[in-house]
Design an enzyme around this catalytic site. Structure first.
Site, PDB file in Angstrom:
ATOM      1  N   LYS A   1      12.285  -0.852  -6.635  1.00 57.06           N
ATOM      2  CA  LYS A   1      12.945   0.451  -6.525  1.00 57.06           C
ATOM      3  C   LYS A   1      14.372   0.372  -7.073  1.00 57.06           C
ATOM      4  O   LYS A   1      15.007  -0.674  -6.966  1.00 57.06           O
ATOM      5  CB  LYS A   1      13.044   0.853  -5.042  1.00 57.06           C
ATOM      6  CG  LYS A   1      11.767   1.329  -4.408  1.00 57.06           C
ATOM      7  CD  LYS A   1      12.030   1.746  -2.958  1.00 57.06           C
ATOM      8  CE  LYS A   1      10.748   2.132  -2.252  1.00 57.06           C
ATOM      9  NZ  LYS A   1      10.157   3.381  -2.746  1.00 57.06           N
TER      10      LYS A   1
ATOM     11  N   ARG B   1      -0.497   2.856   1.031  1.00 57.90           N
ATOM     12  CA  ARG B   1      -1.935   3.152   1.009  1.00 57.90           C
ATOM     13  C   ARG B   1      -2.766   1.871   1.011  1.00 57.90           C
ATOM     14  O   ARG B   1      -3.893   1.846   1.501  1.00 57.90           O
ATOM     15  CB  ARG B   1      -2.264   4.047  -0.190  1.00 57.90           C
ATOM     16  CG  ARG B   1      -1.979   3.447  -1.523  1.00 57.90           C
ATOM     17  CD  ARG B   1      -1.865   4.489  -2.638  1.00 57.90           C
ATOM     18  NE  ARG B   1      -0.574   5.160  -2.635  1.00 57.90           N
ATOM     19  CZ  ARG B   1      -0.237   6.153  -3.439  1.00 57.90           C
ATOM     20  NH1 ARG B   1      -1.108   6.616  -4.320  1.00 57.90           N
ATOM     21  NH2 ARG B   1       0.958   6.703  -3.379  1.00 57.90           N
TER      22      ARG B   1
HETATM   23  N1  BES Z   1       7.925   4.137   1.149  1.00 52.03           N
HETATM   24  C1  BES Z   1       7.766   4.868  -0.032  1.00 52.03           C
HETATM   25  C2  BES Z   1       7.787   6.382   0.177  1.00 52.03           C
HETATM   26  C3  BES Z   1       9.067   6.989   0.674  1.00 52.03           C
HETATM   27  C4  BES Z   1       9.947   7.574  -0.193  1.00 52.03           C
HETATM   28  C5  BES Z   1       9.336   7.028   2.031  1.00 52.03           C
HETATM   29  C6  BES Z   1      11.113   8.157   0.289  1.00 52.03           C
HETATM   30  C7  BES Z   1      10.499   7.593   2.503  1.00 52.03           C
HETATM   31  C8  BES Z   1      11.381   8.166   1.623  1.00 52.03           C
HETATM   32  C9  BES Z   1       6.437   4.522  -0.703  1.00 52.03           C
HETATM   33  O1  BES Z   1       5.955   3.261  -0.468  1.00 52.03           O
HETATM   34  C10 BES Z   1       6.639   4.666  -2.158  1.00 52.03           C
HETATM   35  O2  BES Z   1       7.476   4.007  -2.693  1.00 52.03           O
HETATM   36  N2  BES Z   1       5.869   5.532  -2.788  1.00 52.03           N
HETATM   37  C11 BES Z   1       5.987   5.782  -4.168  1.00 52.03           C
HETATM   38  C12 BES Z   1       4.601   5.971  -4.722  1.00 52.03           C
HETATM   39  C13 BES Z   1       4.534   6.025  -6.239  1.00 52.03           C
HETATM   40  C14 BES Z   1       4.887   4.685  -6.815  1.00 52.03           C
HETATM   41  C15 BES Z   1       3.143   6.438  -6.615  1.00 52.03           C
HETATM   42  C16 BES Z   1       6.817   7.043  -4.363  1.00 52.03           C
HETATM   43  O3  BES Z   1       6.661   7.987  -3.585  1.00 52.03           O
HETATM   44  O4  BES Z   1       7.642   7.070  -5.276  1.00 52.03           O
HETATM   45 ZN    ZN Z   2       6.735   1.775  -1.804  1.00 54.55          ZN
END
Ligand code: BES
Ligand code: ZN
Ligand code: ZN
Length: 504
Positions: free
Chosen positions: A281, A355
Site C-alpha cells: 500500500k 477475502r
Molecule cells: N483492508 C483493506 C480495505 C480497507 C480500505 C479497509 C480502507 C479500511 C479502509 C483491504 O484489504 C484492501 O486493501 N482491499 C483492496 C482490494 C483491492 C486490491 C481489490 C482495496 O480496497 O483497495
Molecule cells: Zn489489503
C-alpha cells in the site's frame, strides 16, 4: 465508567451534572421547576433568553456554583415530534454523546440523566434505558494507554445515574444491565482496534478469545499456523506467509440448553496489520491498517456479550487472524492458493487478502456446523468506504429474509447499514483463466465491494448469508458525537441485537 439507576429525583441528585432531554417546544415540567427552585430560580427565563427551544442537536449548558465545586445543568434538544412521526432515537443518542463529551471535558465525577419518556420514541422504557446506557459508555470511551503525560488522558471513570419514573424502575434496571454488557463489548472492540499493531498480534488477539472462553466456559479451538497449513487452509496460510507472526483461526461456540434452537455463525476478518503484502500500500493508506482486524475483534466481543445475555440460540464465531506483510516468503501476485473447501484462487493482488482468510473460515464453518445463517463482518474494501462513506456499513446478500432481519437489527441497535446490490451480473468479474476464481474484480465491472462479496459467496454453499463491509465505518468516523477519532465498534451492537432477537 459505571451506569446505575438513580435513587433520587434529578433535583435531589448529588451528581456534578444534571441532564434533561427535551422535545422541541417542551413544557417546563415539574422536575424542571424543582431543579430551578433548588439551583436557579430564573432557569425558565434563562432558556427563553437563550432561545433554547429543544431543536435537535441543540444543548443549553447552565453552570451553577455549589460551594467550592462547579456543577452544570444541561438541556439537550431532541427535535420535533408530530402526529405521524415519533422522536428519532439517533437524535437522542447523539444528544447523549454531546452532553457526555462535555461532562468528560469538564472532568466531572458524576452525571445524572433524566430518561426521556420512552413513548416519545414509540419505544419501551427498557429499550430506552439500554440505549442510554450503551451510548453513555461509548461516549466516555477513550484510548488512553500510551500517554505518559497524565494530563493528556481523558477522564473515563465517571459515574452515570439514570433517573426514571418509579413505575419503570424494574424495566430500566434490566435495560441498564443489558446496556452495560453491550457497551462493554463495543468498547472492548474499540480498545483492541485502537491498540497498535505490534501490541496486538494474531497470538495476542487469539489469547483474548481464550480468556473469554475460560471465563464463560465456552468451547474454543485455536488453530496455529502449522495446523492451518495441515488442514489445507491455503488462504489464511498464504496471507500469513510473509509475516513473522504465527496466524490463528479462532472458533468459539455458545450453546443454549433449549432443544432445536437455530445456529447462527458470525465470521470476522482479523488482519492485525494490512501492509498490502507485496502489492504494498502507499504510506498514507497504511496509516490506519491496524484497524483491519475489527471484524475478528467484533465477533469475539459479541461472543462475550452473548455468553452473558444467554439468548435461546446457538452461536458459532470464527476469526481468521493474520498479519499481511511483504517478505521473501510472502505470497506473490500470480500465485494460486487452494482453500479449505478445495476451490482455488489466483492472487493477482496480495492487498485483497481479507477475502482469502475469510474463504477458509467460511468454508470451515459451513463444513463443520451447517448453520442456519452466516453473517461475516470485515474491513474488506476501500471501494465500500468510497461508495457509502463513514456513516453506513455496506450490506450485501442474496437472501432477502436474512437481509431484512439484519437491517431490522441495524435500525434497532442504531448501527446503520445500507444494502448494495448483489445481482448475478457482477459474478463474472472474479473469473480467472487459470484458477476457479481471481482475488480481484475485473476493471470494467468495477464495484469492488460487490465483487469482493461474490468472491466470498464461493465459500458459503447454500447457507443464508449476509456480508457486512465495515471498511468505511470501523475507524475515524466524523460528526457522530458518541464516537472518538479512532475505532467505533461498528456493527457490534447490530450483531448482539441479531443474536438476542433472532426469530425463525
Ligand atoms: N483492508 C483493506 C480495505 C480497507 C480500505 C479497509 C480502507 C479500511 C479502509 C483491504 O484489504 C484492501 O486493501 N482491499 C483492496 C482490494 C483491492 C486490491 C481489490 C482495496 O480496497 O483497495
Ligand atoms: Zn489489503
Ligand atoms: Zn485488509
Amino acid at each position: 465508567m459505571n451506569v446505575v439507576l438513580s435513587k433520587t429525583s434529578l433535583a435531589k441528585s448529588s451528581c456534578d451534572a444534571l441532564v434533561f432531554f427535551v422535545e422541541q417546544d417542551f413544557k417546563f415540567s415539574a422536575a424542571m421547576k424543582e431543579i430551578a427552585k433548588e439551583y436557579y430560580p430564573t432557569l425558565e427565563q434563562f432558556l427563553k433568553n437563550e432561545e433554547f427551544t429543544g431543536k435537535a442537536g441543540s444543548v443549553a449548558t447552565i453552570p451553577v456554583v455549589d460551594g467550592k465545586k462547579n456543577r452544570c445543568i444541561f438541556f439537550a434538544g431532541l427535535g420535533k415530534k408530530n402526529a405521524t412521526k415519533a422522536l428519532d432515537m439517533e437524535t437522542y443518542r447523539r444528544a447523549i454523546g454531546t452532553v457526555l463529551k462535555t461532562v468528560q471535558r469538564k472532568k466531572f465525577d458524576s452525571v445524572a440523566l433524566q430518561l426521556p419518556d420512552a413513548a416519545l420514541f414509540d419505544a419501551a422504557p427498557e429499550y430506552c434505558a439500554q440505549q442510554t446506557t450503551t451510548i453513555a459508555m461509548m461516549a466516555l470511551y477513550k484510548f488512553n494507554d500510551f500517554f505518559s503525560d497524565e494530563s493528556l488522558k481523558a477522564k473515563t471513570a465517571i459515574a452515570v445515574e439514570l433517573v426514571a419514573d418509579k413505575a419503570d424502575a424494574a424495566a430500566v434496571k434490566d435495560g441498564i444491565a443489558t446496556g452495560i454488557i453491550i457497551g462493554k463489548a463495543v468498547n472492548n472492540v474499540r480498545h483492541w482496534v485502537d491498540t497498535p499493531p505490534s501490541h496486538l498480534t494474531p497470538t495476542i488477539l487469539a489469547g483474548f478469545a481464550e480468556k473469554i472462553a475460560k471465563k464463560y466456559a465456552l468451547k474454543i479451538k485455536v488453530f496455529n499456523e502449522q495446523e492451518i497449513n495441515k488442514m489445507g487452509m491455503g488462504g489464511l496460510a498464504g496471507v500469513s506467509a510473509g509475516s513473522d507472526e504465527d496466524c490463528k483461526l479462532v472458533i468459539m461456540e455458545y450453546t443454549t440448553a433449549k432443544k432445536d434452537a437455530p445456529t447462527l455463525a458470525f465470521v470476522g476478518k482479523g488482519i492485525t496489520f494490512d501492509s498490502g503484502g507485496l502489492s504494498i500500500k502507499p504510506a498514507v493508506s497504511m496509516e490506519t491498517m491496524k484497524d483491519d482486524m475489527a471484524g475478528a475483534a467484533s465477533v469475539i466481543a459479541v461472543m462475550e456479550a452473548v455468553a452473558q445475555l444467554k439468548p435461546a440460540i446457538n452461536l458459532i464465531i470464527a476469526a481468521p487472524i493474520s498479519e499481511n506483510m511483504p517478505s521473501g516468503k510472502a505470497t506473490k501476485p500470480g500465485d494460486i492458493l487452494r482453500f479449505y473447501n478445495g476451490k482455488t484462487a489466483e492472487v493477482k493482488n496480495t492487498d485483497a487478502e481479507g477475502r482469502l482468510v475469510l474463504a477458509d473460515a467460511l468454508s470451515y464453518v459451513v463444513k463443520h456446523y451447517k448453520p442456519d445463517a452466516i453473517i461475516d463482518i470485515a474491513t474488506l474494501t476501500g471501494a465500500c468506504a468510497y461508495a457509502l462513506g463513514p456513516f453506513h456499513t455496506g450490506l450485501m446478500s442474496q437472501h432477502d429474509a436474512l437481509s431484512e432481519k439484519v437491517q431490522q437489527s441495524a435500525r434497532r441497535a442504531g448501527d446503520a447499514v445500507w444494502p448494495l446490490p448483489m445481482t448475478n451480473d457482477y459474478k463474472d468479474a472474479i473469473k480467472s483463466s487459470i484458477a476457479d476464481i481471481c482475488n480481484i474484480g475485473n476493471e470494467r465491472i468495477r464495484a469492488g465491494a460487490i465483487t469482493a462479496a461474490f468472491f466470498l459467496q464461493h465459500f458459503v454453499d447454500d447457507v443464508p448469508w449476509v456480508h457486512l463491509d465495515i471498511a468505511g465505518t470501523a475507524f475515524d468516523v466524523p460528526s457522530i458525537s458518541y464516537y472518538n477519532p479512532g475505532a467505533t465498534g461498528a456493527s457490534v451492537r447490530l450483531l448482539i441485537d441479531l443474536a438476542t432477537h433472532w426469530k425463525k
